[in-house]
Design a protein around this motif. Structure first.
Motif, PDB file in Angstrom:
ATOM      1  N   ILE A 220      58.748  16.012 -19.929  1.00 41.86           N
ATOM      2  CA  ILE A 220      58.378  15.418 -21.213  1.00 41.86           C
ATOM      3  C   ILE A 220      59.225  14.185 -21.516  1.00 41.86           C
ATOM      4  O   ILE A 220      58.715  13.165 -21.987  1.00 41.86           O
ATOM      5  N   THR A 221      60.522  14.263 -21.241  1.00 41.92           N
ATOM      6  CA  THR A 221      61.428  13.164 -21.607  1.00 41.92           C
ATOM      7  C   THR A 221      61.916  12.349 -20.419  1.00 41.92           C
ATOM      8  O   THR A 221      62.415  11.231 -20.608  1.00 41.92           O
ATOM      9  N   GLY A 222      61.842  12.904 -19.202  1.00 41.39           N
ATOM     10  CA  GLY A 222      62.384  12.220 -18.041  1.00 41.39           C
ATOM     11  C   GLY A 222      63.871  12.412 -17.854  1.00 41.39           C
ATOM     12  O   GLY A 222      64.463  11.870 -16.904  1.00 41.39           O
ATOM     13  N   ILE A 223      64.523  13.187 -18.729  1.00 43.57           N
ATOM     14  CA  ILE A 223      65.963  13.424 -18.604  1.00 43.57           C
ATOM     15  C   ILE A 223      66.254  14.177 -17.307  1.00 43.57           C
ATOM     16  O   ILE A 223      65.575  15.150 -16.970  1.00 43.57           O
ATOM     17  N   GLU A 224      67.303  13.719 -16.601  1.00 44.54           N
ATOM     18  CA  GLU A 224      67.648  14.314 -15.302  1.00 44.54           C
ATOM     19  C   GLU A 224      68.969  15.072 -15.327  1.00 44.54           C
ATOM     20  O   GLU A 224      69.214  15.887 -14.434  1.00 44.54           O
ATOM     21  N   GLY A 291      59.717  11.968 -31.372  1.00 45.64           N
ATOM     22  CA  GLY A 291      59.614  10.914 -30.371  1.00 45.64           C
ATOM     23  C   GLY A 291      58.558  11.130 -29.318  1.00 45.64           C
ATOM     24  O   GLY A 291      58.549  10.447 -28.290  1.00 45.64           O
ATOM     25  N   LEU A 292      57.642  12.059 -29.564  1.00 48.62           N
ATOM     26  CA  LEU A 292      56.644  12.365 -28.539  1.00 48.62           C
ATOM     27  C   LEU A 292      55.623  11.247 -28.357  1.00 48.62           C
ATOM     28  O   LEU A 292      54.975  11.159 -27.321  1.00 48.62           O
ATOM     29  N   HIS A 293      55.475  10.397 -29.367  1.00 51.58           N
ATOM     30  CA  HIS A 293      54.523   9.293 -29.257  1.00 51.58           C
ATOM     31  C   HIS A 293      55.111   8.106 -28.492  1.00 51.58           C
ATOM     32  O   HIS A 293      54.382   7.282 -27.962  1.00 51.58           O
ATOM     33  N   THR A 294      56.432   7.995 -28.483  1.00 49.21           N
ATOM     34  CA  THR A 294      57.063   6.795 -27.936  1.00 49.21           C
ATOM     35  C   THR A 294      57.865   7.032 -26.664  1.00 49.21           C
ATOM     36  O   THR A 294      58.224   6.076 -25.988  1.00 49.21           O
ATOM     37  N   VAL A 295      58.168   8.278 -26.330  1.00 51.48           N
ATOM     38  CA  VAL A 295      59.012   8.560 -25.171  1.00 51.48           C
ATOM     39  C   VAL A 295      58.356   8.053 -23.885  1.00 51.48           C
ATOM     40  O   VAL A 295      57.142   8.131 -23.707  1.00 51.48           O
ATOM     41  N   GLN A 296      59.175   7.492 -23.009  1.00 47.29           N
ATOM     42  CA  GLN A 296      58.694   7.020 -21.709  1.00 47.29           C
ATOM     43  C   GLN A 296      58.779   8.178 -20.716  1.00 47.29           C
ATOM     44  O   GLN A 296      59.740   8.313 -19.976  1.00 47.29           O
ATOM     45  N   ARG A 297      57.762   9.050 -20.764  1.00 45.77           N
ATOM     46  CA  ARG A 297      57.801  10.217 -19.887  1.00 45.77           C
ATOM     47  C   ARG A 297      57.418   9.831 -18.464  1.00 45.77           C
ATOM     48  O   ARG A 297      56.690   8.856 -18.245  1.00 45.77           O
ATOM     49  N   PRO A 298      57.918  10.570 -17.482  1.00 43.75           N
ATOM     50  CA  PRO A 298      57.598  10.249 -16.085  1.00 43.75           C
ATOM     51  C   PRO A 298      56.117  10.471 -15.793  1.00 43.75           C
ATOM     52  O   PRO A 298      55.445  11.245 -16.493  1.00 43.75           O
ATOM     53  N   PRO A 299      55.576   9.783 -14.779  1.00 44.71           N
ATOM     54  CA  PRO A 299      54.162   9.985 -14.422  1.00 44.71           C
ATOM     55  C   PRO A 299      53.903  11.452 -14.052  1.00 44.71           C
ATOM     56  O   PRO A 299      54.773  12.115 -13.467  1.00 44.71           O
ATOM     57  N   PRO A 300      52.743  11.984 -14.405  1.00 45.52           N
ATOM     58  CA  PRO A 300      52.432  13.385 -14.064  1.00 45.52           C
ATOM     59  C   PRO A 300      52.462  13.614 -12.557  1.00 45.52           C
ATOM     60  O   PRO A 300      52.016  12.772 -11.780  1.00 45.52           O
ATOM     61  N   ARG A 301      53.007  14.749 -12.166  1.00 41.35           N
ATOM     62  CA  ARG A 301      53.004  15.183 -10.767  1.00 41.35           C
ATOM     63  C   ARG A 301      52.412  16.587 -10.694  1.00 41.35           C
ATOM     64  O   ARG A 301      52.739  17.420 -11.548  1.00 41.35           O
ATOM     65  N   PRO A 302      51.561  16.865  -9.729  1.00 44.11           N
ATOM     66  CA  PRO A 302      50.991  18.223  -9.626  1.00 44.11           C
ATOM     67  C   PRO A 302      52.092  19.265  -9.455  1.00 44.11           C
ATOM     68  O   PRO A 302      53.113  19.009  -8.804  1.00 44.11           O
TER      69      PRO A 302
END
Length: 321
Positions: A220-224, A291-302
């Motif tokens: 959702i957020t891309g946080i690693e 922030g769900l409308h603006t977050v730069q989430r990672p591209p979907p992966r299966p």
């Protein structure tokens, strides 16, 4: 995503009325015994906070309740005992704040007035006789049905909203406590296994390590960074049937804390191809603040094939469309 309107419900629960009123909830299996879907059970997923519920048992409406929260995936309550032995062991629990005043309203006494107001299909009672319909559990009814019942009880709908409801329990935590107690008392399990299973409830221990190996980044957020992420079960810990499911790394996601909360509450979900789902019950204003409308989430992966059965459970039993 939108603000919800109040809906009105009628529950037939003669077998379990005592347990459900005392416990402050409704519970149903997900499907009928033969595996068929039931509109009456599916309605458990449609009810939401602030909705009004009439409790019907033994030919009388005996209580009025206010739905306290959305339904959660939960095992059949222990207090049911042998009742519904043929029901699924995991179903939906809907928290309800039952008002203290007991009623004694017999719909048969004013059936001619009530019958025209009942739903054309999936009615809780038979319009001609007033008898409860077999298999009927939770049914949506029109506001006018509620008004007629309350008028017979010399109550008004507005009276219900003046009743404090700030003593509601966190049912998910309560159910998790019960499951944890069973695990700790299960002497057939090795002590180390019992410890790992209870740590897994909190997203810790072996379960967390295994999830990190499969899903190291929040989708959702891309946080690693692992120290900013929570190991969240896809099929809820309380609903897992075995130790293997509770410790399976494929039954987990690493999520930011707010995403973990939303995922656990069924307000976000995922398709098998990795696309996120956002519940209609999640209000736009709240989603924006998170922030769900603006977050730069990672591209979907299966997702991996090993995770897909867990996501199917989440979409069907946890996620709120």
């Amino acid at each position: 995503m939108h603000d919800r309107l109040v809906r009105y419900w009628w529950v037939n629960h003669a077998q379990t009325v005592r347990q459900e009123i005392a416990g402050g909830y409704l519970w149903s299996p997900v499907t009928e015994a033969n595996g068929a879907r039931s509109r009456f059970y599916d309605n458990m997923r449609l009810a939401g906070p602030g909705d009004i519920v009439l409790s019907y048992a033994d030919a009388r409406v005996g209580r009025v309740g206010i739905v306290a929260d959305f339904a959660i995936s939960a095992p059949k309550p222990e207090e049911f005992g042998s009742i519904g032995a043929y029901w699924n062991s995991v179903g939906w629990l809907l928290p309800v704040h039952w008002l203290e005043s007991a009623l004694s309203v017999r719909p048969k006494d004013f059936l001619s007035q009530l019958a025209p107001l009942l739903p054309a299909s999936h009615s809780p009672i038979q319009p001609r006789t007033g008898n409860g319909n077999q298999k009927a559990y939770l049914t949506e009814v029109d506001r006018t049905v509620i008004d007629v019942i309350l008028e017979a009880a010399e109550l008004r709908l507005s009276d219900l909203f003046t009743t404090p409801s700030n003593t509601l329990s966190d049912f998910a935590a309560t159910l998790d406590d019960l499951v944890e107690r069973r695990i700790l008392e299960d002497k057939s399990l090795d002590q180390t296994v019992r410890e790992q299973l209870t740590r897994a409830r909190r997203g810790q221990g072996l379960f967390r390590k295994r999830v990190l190996d499969v899903e190291p980044v929040c989708r959702i957020t891309g946080i690693e960074k692992p120290n900013l992420l929570v190991a969240s079960h896809i099929k809820p810990w309380r609903a897992c049937g075995t130790a293997v499911e509770r410790l399976d790394g494929f039954n987990g996601l690493m999520l930011a804390p707010h995403a973990d909360f939303l995922f656990d509450r069924g307000l976000i979900g995922f398709e098998d191809d990795g696309r996120p789902l956002f519940s209609s019950r999640l209000e736009d204003a709240d989603a924006a603040k998170l922030g769900l409308h603006t977050v730069q989430r990672p591209p979907p992966r299966p997702f991996r094939n090993e995770s897909r059965a867990y996501f199917q459970h989440h979409r069907s039993a946890v996620y709120l469309p």
